[in-house]
Design a protein around this motif. Structure first.
Motif: not given
Length: 432
Positions: A306, A309-310, A365-369
């Motif tokens: 994750t 993408d962050e 840990t951001r999800h969804p992104n």
């Protein structure tokens, strides 16, 4: 918003947030700047939902009419030439050029490259660190510049010895507003191939004002196009599995014209390099600015799934792209006239509070992104998987070989209102 000098001090996120809060679309003037003529102005689209709406409707917002750079090409001839680039085409013509290239970027194709990317990343980190227990290096130049060049040499079929030609071409195109990059000449012809030396003989020279020709014109990148044709001759004699060989093998409706071939090589040589090259130091800056997140990533490397993408969301290497309205229409209730420029801000959309909680904070840990660092719609970046792979490989290699990293000086940012570039990023590291 349009002055490239603004971005030498960083992206004006506070201004973008204030504009985003009051209106989804704002009008931006284009005054003369840095010796370049003024323009007609444009509609700047700021919110995530509206950016995605614009990008998925090429019938309303064309890539072809005015091409995709905010600044208008300097002549009708230059516009006509760049309109043959895949980046500047609308469906169905866009799909005709994209389909054969897409076969080189499937999950299976990228997986086949992953081992060499990881090996190159490890080699570069080991080269920079050497046998010392601590030290200082320039992350932007010593690591981030070379990995995408090595990867692109594999993908495009460019001899590894010539890869720093790609670096100079990228600098001249992306950094044409920055005096450090506009006349870039890092490639040493003595170390390259004969084709590289022959192409360099056609390298444009600065004019009386010290400026290079517009790199979006064919004359402005004569050495790049000369090299493309020399490489094509070699690939016709000895084809491989690289993108250039694939393109040259096309027949029927997918066969490329001379102009399409030249533009495709330009696109891969420049865009295929620059986004990763600036995304890498941008990711490093994101981690240095959020030490708790950096420490967590060290403890839990599985979070790279994750985190990559962050990191791209937080940095956003390509800040804006341009479309042109084909008819009178509206964006979020704002009238837009046919022929007006419509510029989408990926930087603003990726910090939109309506989509991302605490958008200015890095959260590995951001999800969804649903970030837009790779664009959206028909022009979604073909190399997205490859870019993610390179970011992960280099950062994993560095973190695995060090116990601590920190700033060793202030970063230096590119003078550009298009690419969020990092020219220098001094890093101090230690093993224990």
């Amino acid at each position: 918003m349009v002055d490239p000098r603004t971005y030498v001090d960083g992206v004006p996120h506070e201004l973008l947030a204030a504009l985003r809060a009051t209106s989804p679309v704002v009008w931006v003037e284009e005054p003369p700047l840095l010796g370049l003529p003024g323009g007609p102005g444009f509609r700047l689209v700021l919110r995530h939902a509206d950016v995605t709406d614009v990008l998925r409707q090429p019938e309303l917002f064309s890539s072809w009419l005015g091409a995709t750079q905010v600044r208008d090409p300097s002549s009708a001839e230059d516009l006509g030439y760049v309109r043959r680039m895949m980046l500047n085409l609308d469906p169905p013509e866009h799909g005709r050029l994209r389909r054969p290239v897409a076969r080189s970027f499937t999950p299976r194709a990228v997986a086949a490259l992953e081992a060499s990317i990881r090996a190159n990343a490890a080699m570069l980190v080991d080269r920079v660190l050497g046998d010392a227990d601590e030290g200082v290096f320039d992350f932007a130049r010593d690591l981030a510049a070379d990995l995408p060049l090595l990867t692109l040499a594999d993908v495009l079929g460019v001899p590894e010895a010539d890869r720093w030609l790609l670096y100079d071409w990228s600098n001249r195109v992306i950094g044409f507003q920055d005096p450090d990059y506009a006349v870039s000449a890092a490639f040493d012809a003595r170390t390259g191939t004969e084709a590289a030396r022959e192409a360099l003989r056609q390298r444009p020279a600065p004019g009386p004002d010290g400026r290079m020709p517009d790199p979006r014109s064919r004359a402005g990148m004569a050495d790049l196009y000369a090299y493309a044709h020399l490489l094509a001759e070699s690939k016709r004699r000895t084809p491989g599995r690289d993108v250039m060989s694939v393109l040259l093998a096309q027949r029927g409706e997918e066969r490329l014209s001379t102009e399409e071939f030249e533009n495709m090589f330009w696109l891969f040589a420049v865009a295929g390099n620059e986004t990763v090259r600036n995304g890498l130091p941008g990711a490093m800056i994101a981690l240095l600015e959020h030490p708790a997140q950096l420490a967590r990533l060290r403890r839990e490397p599985a979070l790279f799934d994750t985190a990559v993408d962050e990191l791209l969301r937080w940095w956003t290497p390509v800040m804006v792209f341009r479309r042109t309205a084909t008819v009178d229409t509206t964006i979020a209730g704002t009238p837009v006239r046919a022929g007006e420029k419509v510029v989408v801000s990926f930087t603003s959309a990726n910090r939109d509070e309506r989509v991302f909680a605490e958008p200015d904070r890095l959260d590995v840990t951001r999800h969804p992104n649903p970030h837009l660092a790779f664009g959206h719609g028909p022009h979604f970046c073909l190399g997205a998987r490859l870019a993610r792979c390179q970011l992960r490989a280099l950062l994993e290699a560095l973190l695995a070989r060090t116990a601590g990293v920190s700033y060793a000086g202030e970063p230096a940012y590119l003078r550009s209102n298009f690419q969020r570039g990092v020219k220098r990023l001094p890093i101090r590291w230690r093993r224990h």
